[in-house]
Design a protein around this motif. Sequence first.
Motif, PDB file in Angstrom:
ATOM      1  N   ALA A   1     -13.260 -39.906  -0.286  1.00  0.00           N
ATOM      2  CA  ALA A   1     -11.881 -39.612  -0.683  1.00  0.00           C
ATOM      3  C   ALA A   1     -11.648 -38.120  -0.869  1.00  0.00           C
ATOM      4  O   ALA A   1     -10.496 -37.679  -0.994  1.00  0.00           O
ATOM      5  CB  ALA A   1     -11.538 -40.355  -1.978  1.00  0.00           C
ATOM      6  N   MET A   2     -12.724 -37.333  -0.851  1.00  0.00           N
ATOM      7  CA  MET A   2     -12.581 -35.883  -0.960  1.00  0.00           C
ATOM      8  C   MET A   2     -11.916 -35.271   0.263  1.00  0.00           C
ATOM      9  O   MET A   2     -11.604 -34.083   0.283  1.00  0.00           O
ATOM     10  CB  MET A   2     -13.966 -35.232  -1.138  1.00  0.00           C
ATOM     11  CG  MET A   2     -14.688 -35.628  -2.411  1.00  0.00           C
ATOM     12  SD  MET A   2     -13.783 -35.197  -3.909  1.00  0.00           S
ATOM     13  CE  MET A   2     -12.985 -36.721  -4.284  1.00  0.00           C
ATOM     14  N   GLU A   3     -11.693 -36.059   1.309  1.00  0.00           N
ATOM     15  CA  GLU A   3     -11.012 -35.553   2.501  1.00  0.00           C
ATOM     16  C   GLU A   3      -9.540 -35.255   2.219  1.00  0.00           C
ATOM     17  O   GLU A   3      -8.903 -34.519   2.972  1.00  0.00           O
ATOM     18  CB  GLU A   3     -11.122 -36.564   3.636  1.00  0.00           C
ATOM     19  CG  GLU A   3     -12.522 -36.718   4.195  1.00  0.00           C
ATOM     20  CD  GLU A   3     -13.013 -35.463   4.894  1.00  0.00           C
ATOM     21  OE1 GLU A   3     -12.171 -34.649   5.327  1.00  0.00           O
ATOM     22  OE2 GLU A   3     -14.230 -35.289   5.003  1.00  0.00           O
ATOM     23  N   GLY A   4      -8.998 -35.827   1.161  1.00  0.00           N
ATOM     24  CA  GLY A   4      -7.618 -35.526   0.787  1.00  0.00           C
ATOM     25  C   GLY A   4      -7.524 -34.165   0.133  1.00  0.00           C
ATOM     26  O   GLY A   4      -8.533 -33.545  -0.216  1.00  0.00           O
ATOM     27  N   PRO A   5      -6.312 -33.648  -0.061  1.00  0.00           N
ATOM     28  CA  PRO A   5      -6.142 -32.380  -0.771  1.00  0.00           C
ATOM     29  C   PRO A   5      -6.760 -32.446  -2.170  1.00  0.00           C
ATOM     30  O   PRO A   5      -6.802 -33.517  -2.794  1.00  0.00           O
ATOM     31  CB  PRO A   5      -4.618 -32.219  -0.835  1.00  0.00           C
ATOM     32  CG  PRO A   5      -4.091 -33.052   0.293  1.00  0.00           C
ATOM     33  CD  PRO A   5      -5.044 -34.209   0.415  1.00  0.00           C
ATOM     34  N   THR A   6      -7.221 -31.322  -2.681  1.00  0.00           N
ATOM     35  CA  THR A   6      -7.901 -31.285  -3.973  1.00  0.00           C
ATOM     36  C   THR A   6      -7.066 -31.861  -5.112  1.00  0.00           C
ATOM     37  O   THR A   6      -7.619 -32.552  -5.980  1.00  0.00           O
ATOM     38  CB  THR A   6      -8.343 -29.845  -4.293  1.00  0.00           C
ATOM     39  OG1 THR A   6      -9.252 -29.401  -3.272  1.00  0.00           O
ATOM     40  CG2 THR A   6      -9.041 -29.778  -5.634  1.00  0.00           C
ATOM     41  N   PRO A   7      -5.749 -31.607  -5.214  1.00  0.00           N
ATOM     42  CA  PRO A   7      -4.984 -32.259  -6.287  1.00  0.00           C
ATOM     43  C   PRO A   7      -5.076 -33.783  -6.241  1.00  0.00           C
ATOM     44  O   PRO A   7      -5.058 -34.434  -7.283  1.00  0.00           O
ATOM     45  CB  PRO A   7      -3.547 -31.775  -6.023  1.00  0.00           C
ATOM     46  CG  PRO A   7      -3.699 -30.488  -5.293  1.00  0.00           C
ATOM     47  CD  PRO A   7      -4.918 -30.658  -4.448  1.00  0.00           C
ATOM     48  N   VAL A   8      -5.197 -34.338  -5.043  1.00  0.00           N
ATOM     49  CA  VAL A   8      -5.366 -35.784  -4.915  1.00  0.00           C
ATOM     50  C   VAL A   8      -6.690 -36.213  -5.533  1.00  0.00           C
ATOM     51  O   VAL A   8      -6.782 -37.233  -6.230  1.00  0.00           O
ATOM     52  CB  VAL A   8      -5.300 -36.201  -3.437  1.00  0.00           C
ATOM     53  CG1 VAL A   8      -5.646 -37.676  -3.270  1.00  0.00           C
ATOM     54  CG2 VAL A   8      -3.924 -35.903  -2.871  1.00  0.00           C
ATOM     55  N   SER A   9      -7.730 -35.425  -5.286  1.00  0.00           N
ATOM     56  CA  SER A   9      -9.041 -35.736  -5.854  1.00  0.00           C
ATOM     57  C   SER A   9      -8.963 -35.763  -7.375  1.00  0.00           C
ATOM     58  O   SER A   9      -9.524 -36.654  -8.025  1.00  0.00           O
ATOM     59  CB  SER A   9     -10.071 -34.693  -5.392  1.00  0.00           C
ATOM     60  OG  SER A   9     -10.125 -34.622  -3.988  1.00  0.00           O
ATOM     61  N   ALA A  10      -8.273 -34.793  -7.953  1.00  0.00           N
ATOM     62  CA  ALA A  10      -8.134 -34.747  -9.410  1.00  0.00           C
ATOM     63  C   ALA A  10      -7.376 -35.954  -9.924  1.00  0.00           C
ATOM     64  O   ALA A  10      -7.741 -36.554 -10.944  1.00  0.00           O
ATOM     65  CB  ALA A  10      -7.434 -33.454  -9.819  1.00  0.00           C
TER      66      ALA A  10
END
Length: 662
Positions: A265-274
């Motif tokens: 799931a880290m493939e998404g933008p960093t705010p998504v990861s958070a």
Amino acid sequence: MYQIIVLLPLAGFLVAGLFGNAIGAKEAEYITSAFLVVAAALSWFAFVTFGFGNGETLRVTLLTWIQSGGLDISWSLRIDRLTLVMLVVVNTVSALVHIYSIGYMHHDPHRPRFFAYLSLFTFAMLMLVTSNNLVQMFFGWEGVGLASYLLIGFWYKKPSANAAAMKAFIVNRVGDFGFILGIFGIYVLFGSVNLDTIFAGAADLMAQMGGEGAEAAAATGAPVLSFAGYSLGMGAALTTVCLLLFMGAMGKSAQLGLHTWLPDAMEGPTPVSALIHAATMVTAGVFLVARMSPLFELSHTALTVVTFVGATTAIFAATVGLVQNDIKRVIAYSTCSQLGYMFVALGVGAYSVAIFHLFTHAFFKALLFLGAGSVIHAVSDEQDMRRMGGLRKHIPKTYWMMVIGTLALTGFPYTAGYFSKDAVIEAAFVGHNSFAMYGWALTVLAALLTSFYSWRLIFMTFHGKPRASADVMHHIHESPPVMLVPLYVLAIGALLAGIVFADSFIDGGYDAFWRSALFTGPENHVLHDMHEIPFAIVFLPTVMMALGFALAWLFYIRFPEQPRRLAERHRGLYQFLLNKWYFDELYNFLFVRPAIALGRMLWKTGDGRIIDGLGPDGVSARVLGVTNHVVRLQTGYLYHYAFAMLIGVAALVTWMMLGGVN
């Protein structure tokens, strides 16, 4: 007020999603962020006034949803202390992620769509945590899954992002299948999916069993549930239902076996990861088990399974985090490990301890993810820590925010993690199920590994010699205030959330705060026993934290060549950890490749050769064959046609002579 809290993110989604391109990207950003800030402020107001007041559980009905026979499902909000904790966590982190994204996604041409997805994700999570029945909870549960698919695959032109989004969606459907079966089972047992009815029935069963749990009645009584061909009595049925619910929790909270989607799931933008990893999607499973604590208290077997899976996940993810080089993946495996801690607490019956760790974890894990995003933003989107180093002097504000998050994660005294994570370890030590000591031993070991890989991240990223290219180093810059302010707010929570709220969550103020939001049986004395364990046990996690720091300093500051030598000396173990215990390869062999082979066979043989070959394609081919032969008769020469006519007349005369006419 509660209606506003839940519906504001939905309004933001509709505004940004339907009118974002018309009103402009900046306006979409500001409107959705403002809505979330208001929702977060109202959540804190409700948490302070209602949560610490004398109010009992509220039920706010919004509308009637489904009525069929005896099934009555309304869209209603259940407001108790557990709901308020989740409202604060979800809306606070989501509001800060919205604000942070204004800076992080500044150059992205599709910002309205991104902010619409963020708001949709938040609304779905709020639907989940405020639900007063299991069907509404499942609606929010699936909504979170859909929104996560959209967010992880936001950069849909990247094949890796598309693959990660599909992986998250498919793996979660496996767990969701168990969840929905559990809902069916609960309806069979209690005749309702409304939480009040279920909890009342569970309380009656607890009274009938004398507090000994469901297993006390497993050997007696008529069958009440048929599952997988077996007729189950009440005790076995309750255990089965709890395990099915936990299966759903395993998918959402990425427990061992259904964890493989989380790092990708880290493939998404960093705010998504958070947003996904800190406060929303991954905590849904923890919330589910805590919410259904009246049922889990009736099944010692189910709680034992929860303890075993949680402890195994904690150590698994911690070992994998030791060797990862992608800065976001290290933090992702840290999330997986900390979720294992929470399930250990749930498994030994310390439900408030698990929610306390969920609460504090949201602050320092969101801080670490957004801090990592600030690092990535500074080094031209580089995520490999081996190409960083020496960034401390270039981005000092980000550095200190990451250090605060690391201190809280590793349990430095009097930070948030010190109170909550150590409480999980203490609860496991005094737990009474068969795997409680197993959980204690592995969480203590995981505390050492957590400290090591967390400080490894800090040292590789910010200390030592710069390893980035000269061009990257030339362009390194600190993040703008719109990205740093959310870090400052989260840092306050990472430092103070533990010391401020420990009394209400797990100490003397427990009864006054939680009231009936969390249920514990009459034989559950975990919280009381936690305060009577030896000091050496209490101090042990701090020793592990300090030892992990010392080892990381030796490996990455004092002797920086040692990790490479150690990896070469123990090549097999290093590859085993680097490849994440080969779970992806195993699943690829067991499920993915057979499914692809089956699909190809059904496509080529079943659809292509049999269905199309004997059906439309076969018929059309025969028609074409016949017409191709017939068309050869159309030569255009008169003598050919005359010859054909003579042949026809001869054939007709022959038929009449030989018996055509009597």
